[in-house]
Motif scaffolding. Sequence first.
Motif, PDB file in Angstrom:
ATOM      1  N   UNK A   1      46.910  38.470  32.611  1.00 44.16           N
ATOM      2  CA  UNK A   1      46.650  38.204  31.199  1.00 44.16           C
ATOM      3  C   UNK A   1      47.887  38.619  30.423  1.00 44.16           C
TER       4      UNK A   1
ATOM      5  N   UNK B   1      43.910  29.579  27.384  1.00 47.53           N
ATOM      6  CA  UNK B   1      43.175  29.182  28.587  1.00 47.53           C
ATOM      7  C   UNK B   1      43.098  27.664  28.631  1.00 47.53           C
TER       8      UNK B   1
ATOM      9  N   UNK C   1      35.804  29.007  26.508  1.00 47.81           N
ATOM     10  CA  UNK C   1      34.687  28.249  25.947  1.00 47.81           C
ATOM     11  C   UNK C   1      35.171  27.186  24.962  1.00 47.81           C
TER      12      UNK C   1
ATOM     13  N   UNK D   1      27.401  33.548  23.847  1.00 46.59           N
ATOM     14  CA  UNK D   1      27.330  32.830  25.124  1.00 46.59           C
ATOM     15  C   UNK D   1      28.278  33.410  26.179  1.00 46.59           C
ATOM     16  N   UNK D   2      29.097  34.354  25.809  1.00 42.42           N
ATOM     17  CA  UNK D   2      30.081  34.901  26.756  1.00 42.42           C
ATOM     18  C   UNK D   2      29.387  35.799  27.787  1.00 42.42           C
TER      19      UNK D   2
ATOM     20  N   UNK E   1      33.105  37.418  31.902  1.00 40.99           N
ATOM     21  CA  UNK E   1      34.218  36.971  31.057  1.00 40.99           C
ATOM     22  C   UNK E   1      34.614  38.043  30.050  1.00 40.99           C
TER      23      UNK E   1
ATOM     24  N   UNK F   1      36.668  40.632  31.991  1.00 38.48           N
ATOM     25  CA  UNK F   1      37.957  40.147  32.478  1.00 38.48           C
ATOM     26  C   UNK F   1      38.888  39.712  31.348  1.00 38.48           C
ATOM     27  N   UNK F   2      38.350  38.901  30.435  1.00 41.43           N
ATOM     28  CA  UNK F   2      39.225  38.301  29.424  1.00 41.43           C
ATOM     29  C   UNK F   2      39.383  39.160  28.183  1.00 41.43           C
ATOM     30  N   UNK F   3      38.359  39.926  27.829  1.00 40.08           N
ATOM     31  CA  UNK F   3      38.431  40.718  26.601  1.00 40.08           C
ATOM     32  C   UNK F   3      38.850  42.151  26.860  1.00 40.08           C
TER      33      UNK F   3
ATOM     34  N   UNK G   1      30.770  31.595  39.752  1.00 41.87           N
ATOM     35  CA  UNK G   1      30.297  31.609  38.364  1.00 41.87           C
ATOM     36  C   UNK G   1      28.843  31.160  38.255  1.00 41.87           C
TER      37      UNK G   1
END
Lengths: 709, 206
Positions: free
Chosen positions: A39, A45, A101, B69-70, B74, B77-79, B90
């Motif tokens: 990251x 993304x 998303x 919806x996250x 996610x 990992x992403x935040x 998934x």
Amino acid sequence: MPEYNWPEAEKRSRIGNRKTRLDGPVKVTGKAEYTYDVKLYGMLYAKMLTCPHAHAKIVSIDISQAEAMEGVKAIRMIQEPGAEIQWADDEIVAVAAETEDIARDALKAIKVEYEVLDHFVDDENKDAAPVVNPAQEEVTGDPDAAFANAAFVSEGFYGARVIAHACLESHGDVAVWDDDEHLTVFASTQAVSSLPGQFADGLGIPAANVRVICQHVGGGFGSKFSADRWGIECARLAKIAGRPVKLMLERDAEIHVAGGRPSSYAKIKTAADKDGNIVGWASESWGTGGPAGTGSPPVPYVWQIPNRRHQHSSIPTNIGPSRAWRAPNHPQACFLTMSALEDLAAKVGMDPLDFVLKNIALTGTRSQNYADELKIGADLIGWKHHWHPRGQAGDGPVKRGLGLALHTWGGRGHQSNCELVIHADSSVEIKLGSQDLGTGTRTVIALVVADTFGLTADDITVRIGDSRYPASGASGGSTTVGGVSSAARRASLVALEQLLGRIAPELEAKPEDLEVINSTIRVKGDHSKSLSWKEATALLGVSTITATGQHPGPGRLDDSGVAGIQMADVSVDTETGVVSINKMVAVQDCGLIIDLMTAESQVHGALIMGIAYSLAEERVMDPVTGTLLNGDMEFYKLPGIGDVGELVVHMMTGPGYDERGVIGLGEPPVVSPGAAISNAVANAIGVRVPYLPLTPDRVLEALGKGGAA
Amino acid sequence: MPKPKQPEQTSSGISRRDFFKSSTVGAVSTALVSGVHGEGSSVEVLGPGEVGIKLNVNGKTRRLRVEPRVTLLDALRSELDVTGAKKVCDRSTCGACTVLLDGKPVYACSVLAVEAQDKQIVTVEGLGTPEKMHPVQKAFVENDAQQCGFCTPGFVVACAAFLEKHPNPDIEDLKKGLGGNLCRCGTYDGIKKAVKQVAAEGGINA
């Protein structure tokens, strides 16, 4: 110049022992950073819109709504209107957005109009194929006469379905432009040193301006040699957006487009004389690897049957494309050959172990290895105790059976360059643009250097996974261990020679009279004269030692050509059709083993991967729509921990093996499981189940046509 | 700031699949959540835009803003840059994303981040470090229970939870208890040996 060879058995301090892998601790604690984990600041993304049709022409693409969406930062049309799409899930448009998303939402806002064309995905059905590309028939000896004079003739049909690579870490990259002309790519790859050239080609910049990094890769198995179109698009999106972009494939694409093993079907006729000598082979094979079709499996596999005829047809289909799947074409060829020969043995009325041993000279130069291995394998699985004539597995619905197969592979070391530095603080580092797929590459490099210097593997800093290090070959074809260990050995020997030359005066000895052992450099025969490794390297001052190593190079450090045998003990429930593995035995040679622990792990893993393609894996295509029906891990089946039975691995080492030098091991043990398991099932139930995977429906169908039910 | 009403059960939270099954429209709301748990309907609606939440990850409280919806996976990992748990299927099949939620192993790909609030989330990073490994991690290394390593974090967490429940597992316990994780390289033999070793050496608290 030093003498380039491997140490004699009694002088090996590290080579050949069981060493736990160096990157074990970071992997088990979640610290190992994979491409999927990268990251970067401001990273976007990316996701790709794919084609829902197996064969179609793009009429129009409207990206205007997606472009206008908040959070969408870059869009690329990967294929333009007019392009003909040859398989479902082919990439059409890529979008980079602030979150996954939003990228997904944007894909939904893109409108693509297609002209749908006829498709063909029923690859087994050669007669229905719109295109069949036959190859030249190959004939050796006089097969017609052999069959005419044979005492026994066996005929059968066999087929191995298309399977996927199904890497757990999907294919993909993180791309970041350092400036307009310089790109860094974090790639999930098997080819760190060759990717810069591929990205450079695709993007029109010099390879010197591209840096590729891959410290850990979540599986490759032959599917990750290319920068791939999505990699190039990832870099383009990053350039448009002016920000780093991560693009990892979705699971359905991973299974359908990012790796596949071609199918192989064959009608095979074999012949033996009255004593059970194999005298004839005739085969007609066909298969597909997607739109490109596929080449012939090398049949008869290993067996140099004196009179033989073979003809292959390549069938282009609209199934997703194929890639080199671990030991390309060997598992299919082994399955076709060893199944047909086991059926011939049953016809002759011989125990297949006796039949194979009787004919073992037909396996050529490694026939003695096979014979030795078969005897060891037979003991380990209790062959003579458990084997019974085909179909005579006793009463009761669950039938037990044994099967065997044998295989070969090359495995010579690839080109590899490395740079080794001995620092004055006693530390040692070695750098090479190689990669560790989980095979233990880091660990074997460290062991080679440590063994040469009288140190431990943990004393060596191994730097790989970066294209800025000296170029080393892609990890494919079981070529890595031979390449990197030979290059590392040569560099270590050169560096040691330099070091001993520098410190010999300190010990009042000639360099050739010095030896290294247990972190100590001492005079041979006068151990009172010694320096610790730390004391010795401290003498280097600012003039540290740097040495390079190459492979190929002087001396005999690697070799090519291995032999392996496997045996399977299975139980088949004739009421449900379920096949379970009781036990599998693998006996394998691979020359000089550097790390016995990771070598054995390779064979264990290959057995399990083999059980997977034998019992569970296949791409299931819908003939009506031409699309993949099982593009997820719920229905693209892999065995779990309870499905693999007892696994026994025996490595052939010592005199006769070690002096050959290092030979690759990744591919060979994955070749035999399909044949060994299929043969065990035939032995259990008395009838051949013609297909891999041996799914319950196919077992029941075969039983419906005869056998033990 | 709207705060979702938490279900009273300390179960693993609703799975995303159940969530989708219950959902008839695209909008995300906690009414669906409480519906699954059979509670009343007097709950606040979350989203569809970002909402602020707090997650307790490996003993630390982390604040972040996510759309409802996250998934927890996610979000981690992403935040939060906690990347030990991997995204593979998934879809609740492979177990590569296994984390502990109040001590129970769950698939983080199938728990919504908003649902994991007020629970103790432990990932593979929370079990140990390379310098101070958890007994399961140490046994994985010693028995070479990893190759590419991508399934390994999920397996390590699953094994730790499994051994907590089955301190002296037999092979049948192991087959069932660890059947929810998949490996592609074929490390099952090493994993079996690692689990047996931990049990023989006094368990996960040794």
